[in-house]
Design an enzyme around this catalytic site. Structure first.
Site, PDB file in Angstrom:
ATOM      1  N   ILE A 151      -3.821  19.798  50.468  1.00 32.60           N
ATOM      2  CA  ILE A 151      -3.134  19.379  51.691  1.00 32.60           C
ATOM      3  C   ILE A 151      -2.412  18.053  51.485  1.00 32.60           C
ATOM      4  O   ILE A 151      -1.233  17.902  51.834  1.00 32.60           O
ATOM      5  CB  ILE A 151      -4.142  19.256  52.861  1.00 32.60           C
ATOM      6  CG1 ILE A 151      -4.777  20.633  53.149  1.00 32.60           C
ATOM      7  CG2 ILE A 151      -3.447  18.731  54.114  1.00 32.60           C
ATOM      8  CD1 ILE A 151      -3.804  21.696  53.583  1.00 32.60           C
TER       9      ILE A 151
ATOM     10  N   LYS B 119     -14.211  24.130  60.605  1.00 36.46           N
ATOM     11  CA  LYS B 119     -15.653  24.139  60.325  1.00 36.46           C
ATOM     12  C   LYS B 119     -16.367  22.993  61.042  1.00 36.46           C
ATOM     13  O   LYS B 119     -17.602  22.950  61.076  1.00 36.46           O
ATOM     14  CB  LYS B 119     -15.892  24.082  58.817  1.00 36.46           C
ATOM     15  CG  LYS B 119     -15.456  25.361  58.110  1.00 36.46           C
ATOM     16  CD  LYS B 119     -15.603  25.268  56.606  1.00 36.46           C
ATOM     17  CE  LYS B 119     -15.220  26.590  55.951  1.00 36.46           C
ATOM     18  NZ  LYS B 119     -13.835  27.003  56.235  1.00 36.46           N
TER      19      LYS B 119
ATOM     20  N   LYS C  47     -17.436  16.402  59.037  1.00 34.37           N
ATOM     21  CA  LYS C  47     -16.070  16.326  59.563  1.00 34.37           C
ATOM     22  C   LYS C  47     -16.082  16.145  61.080  1.00 34.37           C
ATOM     23  O   LYS C  47     -15.216  15.470  61.646  1.00 34.37           O
ATOM     24  CB  LYS C  47     -15.284  17.585  59.176  1.00 34.37           C
ATOM     25  CG  LYS C  47     -15.026  17.734  57.681  1.00 34.37           C
ATOM     26  CD  LYS C  47     -14.143  16.629  57.120  1.00 34.37           C
ATOM     27  CE  LYS C  47     -12.693  16.823  57.472  1.00 34.37           C
ATOM     28  NZ  LYS C  47     -11.825  15.806  56.827  1.00 34.37           N
TER      29      LYS C  47
ATOM     30  N   LEU D 281      -4.251  29.228  52.557  1.00 35.53           N
ATOM     31  CA  LEU D 281      -4.162  30.136  51.422  1.00 35.53           C
ATOM     32  C   LEU D 281      -3.713  29.400  50.169  1.00 35.53           C
ATOM     33  O   LEU D 281      -2.760  28.626  50.202  1.00 35.53           O
ATOM     34  CB  LEU D 281      -3.156  31.254  51.726  1.00 35.53           C
ATOM     35  CG  LEU D 281      -3.601  32.289  52.762  1.00 35.53           C
ATOM     36  CD1 LEU D 281      -2.434  33.155  53.172  1.00 35.53           C
ATOM     37  CD2 LEU D 281      -4.725  33.143  52.196  1.00 35.53           C
TER      38      LEU D 281
ATOM     39  N   ARG E  86     -23.602  32.655  52.222  1.00 35.28           N
ATOM     40  CA  ARG E  86     -24.023  31.453  51.521  1.00 35.28           C
ATOM     41  C   ARG E  86     -24.627  30.459  52.516  1.00 35.28           C
ATOM     42  O   ARG E  86     -24.390  30.567  53.726  1.00 35.28           O
ATOM     43  CB  ARG E  86     -22.831  30.818  50.804  1.00 35.28           C
ATOM     44  CG  ARG E  86     -22.229  31.718  49.736  1.00 35.28           C
ATOM     45  CD  ARG E  86     -20.959  31.116  49.166  1.00 35.28           C
ATOM     46  NE  ARG E  86     -19.925  30.949  50.180  1.00 35.28           N
ATOM     47  CZ  ARG E  86     -18.716  30.460  49.937  1.00 35.28           C
ATOM     48  NH1 ARG E  86     -18.399  30.081  48.717  1.00 35.28           N
ATOM     49  NH2 ARG E  86     -17.834  30.339  50.904  1.00 35.28           N
TER      50      ARG E  86
END
Length: 641
Positions: A306, A421, A433, A460, A551
């Site tokens: 990013i 998230k 975060k 992506l 996970r």
């Protein structure tokens, strides 16, 4: 015979030899004209011996002059194209004019009649000679392609789309000797085009192409050449050929053609991004330009997926100085090298770690940034689940450090890059975060610096994301691994996400948490099947998909808003504002306690302490499928044991 022919064709034909062959052809077509007309009883009664002695020298001289003047023999015969054919036509027209004028002069001065060539002979010879010179050039080119460049072994391709773009694609493929492609046909659903031919290539009904047809004609590739094709229609086409052993490729938009011309090298494999079907983002470039113009801009985490894209996009605006900060030496070096042609002396690449307050303060004092885009973070969920101390130090302490110094040094605007998230987090990374989001949001209320948060889902192609992982697994022969058959995620392309970060940063007045419209969520299992198909393979025959189980800390579904948040629309259709509520008592002190927690010799005990402190700061944090799950219900936050 075939070997000898190939050996001769490989040699480039000398120009003088081409000229001699053209003259030889011209003389023979003249004699052929005379014989044909004599056979049809319309030729002049000139003795054949005098034709050779009186007329052939004229033909030879005028043909030589016309070929030299038009340079028709200078083209490379094996690469004969439209321009070469036009030169041949010019040469035969010039020859015809000159020999017609000479015959007229012979007639006027009333000299030996045998020197005069009849009008009928001149016209018919023009036709025969033009056809012969053109045909033999094309024949030579095809022989060269067949025997030398391996035309017999070229990939057999069909072009999906028989419109203007399809025709241009055909010309681009056939004009490129390196592409080694034979176009077998066009596909189109337009009934008016089906059954017709384009450049001798048949147009088939795209809805009636069967697996048997593909196998019978050994089709290996289908090139989709339809401009402005909606994502939904592209997905339908991809699904149509899902069970076929063909590779699908796509022609880029006209705006991306080099100098307005399409080349075979620009035709690329279809990417997952192409199937998202998201409309291009319309940015308010003027607003972003006004925001960045003449400003010193700092990007942390500049070498990441990013951060690097944000940096590249800022390079397109008239900034005063762009400071790109990262602690990853190799990644920062790569960014410097790949952007060399875009930046100038206004860009600086700085090694620095946001976790180091002293180093960050030196940078802030030296560069005095006006705007900070904070993209430095640890993002991999399973890894951070095992290393909560590092997650807290980078995502919380790092953010706190640079945010506090932004206030101290009078930074105008601070834009934090967050993640979906952080919404109702179930893992350490998301919880850190979320703490960072809350910290910069509350800091906005008591400082002159405008703090803005941007929150979006998966991108992506980012480092370590699902698409590169799938591609690596395919290269290794499979299987592709998916943690749960129903797991789904929101996706954006990296450029799209960064465009929205810049747009949100420009419109932010301070205190907002901007949420991006991520479109429809995508089931990862379906995504895996698409990646297999776009690689020219079949699921499960060639590559299988293995379910490995969720996970630690992983959700089946992601969200963009916390339970008690509401979304407010903005003037940009893809950007909303989440109304954030802060209700934790003593928030700042608890953040201080968190970031200054000292590691202990007992790693598990230290991790539990950190996670319990984050749980106090983010009550909605519910560890899932994790060793920290017990904290949610039975762990004693104050006295972990």
């Amino acid at each position: 015979m075939s070997y000898q022919l190939k050996k001769h064709l490989q040699k480039e034909t000398p120009r003088w030899l081409v000229l001699l062959i053209d003259l030889y052809i011209t003389l023979n077509t003249f004699l052929l004209t005379f014989w044909v007309l004599r056979w049809m009883n319309i030729a002049p009664e000139t003795d054949f011996g005098k034709v050779i002695t009186h007329q052939l020298p004229q033909v030879l001289i005028f043909a030589l002059i016309s070929f030299i003047l038009t340079s028709s023999f200078k083209g490379i015969v094996r690469h004969t194209g439209f321009k070469d054919m036009m030169n041949v036509l010019k040469a035969t027209i010039l020859y015809t004019i000159m020999i017609s004028l000479f015959s007229w002069m012979i007639y006027e001065i009333k000299t030996e009649p045998a020197f005069r060539i009849g009008k009928t002979v001149i016209v018919v010879h023009f036709l025969f000679n033009t056809i012969a010179l053109s045909f033999l050039r094309i024949l030579y080119k095809n022989l060269y392609n067949y025997y030398v460049t391996g035309n017999r072994y070229k990939r057999k391709v069909m072009i999906y789309g028989a419109g203007d773009s399809g025709v241009i694609t055909y010309k681009a493929l056939t004009a490129d000797d390196k592409s080694k492609v034979t176009v077998m046909g066009f596909l189109d659903d337009n009934k008016k085009k089906v059954g017709k031919k384009i450049n001798g290539i048949p147009v088939y009904n795209s809805n009636k192409i069967s697996k048997e047809f593909i196998e019978k004609h050994n089709i290996t590739e289908i090139v989709i050449s339809i401009q402005n094709l909606p994502g939904a229609q592209l997905r339908e086409i991809v699904d149509q050929f899902a069970d076929y052993s063909v590779t699908l490729k796509i022609v880029p938009a006209v705006s991306n053609w080099l100098k307005g011309d399409l080349t075979a090298q620009q035709i690329k494999d279809i990417k997952i991004e192409d199937l998202l079907g998201r409309k291009p983002i319309k940015l308010d470039n003027e607003e972003i330009r006004n925001e960045i113009s003449g400003k010193v801009v700092m990007v942390t985490g500049a070498a990441g997926s990013i951060g690097s894209e944000i940096s590249r996009q800022i390079m397109n605006y008239p900034h005063k100085k762009l400071i790109m900060v990262d602690q990853a030496e190799t990644a920062l070096f790569n960014l410097q090298q790949t952007t060399r042609k875009f930046y100038n002396d206004s860009c600086e690449f700085v090694m620095g770690d946001v976790r180091n307050p002293e180093r960050v303060e030196v940078m802030m004092r030296h560069y005095q940034p006006d705007i900070i885009f904070h993209a430095a973070a640890y993002k991999h969920v399973p890894l951070m689940e095992d290393n909560p101390y590092e997650a807290v130090m980078t995502n919380v302490k790092g953010t706190k450090t640079i945010a506090d110094l932004a206030v101290k040094y009078g930074v105008e605007k601070f834009v934090m890059v967050s993640t979906d998230k952080a919404v109702n987090p179930t893992n350490v990374m998301g919880a850190t975060k979320r703490v960072a989001e809350l910290y910069v949001t509350q800091l906005n209320a008591k400082s002159n610096t405008k703090f803005v948060v941007t929150r979006f889902g998966n991108v992506l192609g980012s480092n370590g994301s699902v698409i590169p992982t799938f591609k690596r697994q395919i290269e290794e022969g499979g299987p592709l691994t998916v943690t749960h058959p129903d797991i789904n995620r929101y996706f954006m392309t990296i450029p799209e996400a960064c465009q929205l970060v810049l747009e949100a940063g420009a419109m932010g007045k301070g205190g907002e948490v901007f949420v991006f419209d991520m479109g429809e969520s995508v089931k990862i299992f379906d995504l895996a099947k698409k990646v297999i198909q776009l690689s020219g393979l079949k699921y499960p025959e060639d590559i299988d998909i293995k379910i490995t189980g969720l996970r630690p800390g992983e959700k089946i579904y992601e969200e963009l808003l916390v339970d008690n948040e509401t979304a407010i629309k903005t003037h940009h259709p893809k950007i909303m504002i989440a109304k954030v509520y802060q209700s934790v008592q003593g928030f700042e002190q608890k953040v201080m306690d968190l970031v200054f927690t000292e590691p202990t010799e007992n790693a598990m005990e230290a991790n539990l302490i950190l996670v319990s402190k984050m749980k106090e700061l983010v009550p909605e944090y519910q560890p899932s499928n994790s060793i920290y799950t017990s904290i949610s219900n039975s762990f004693d936050f104050q006295n972990p044991k």
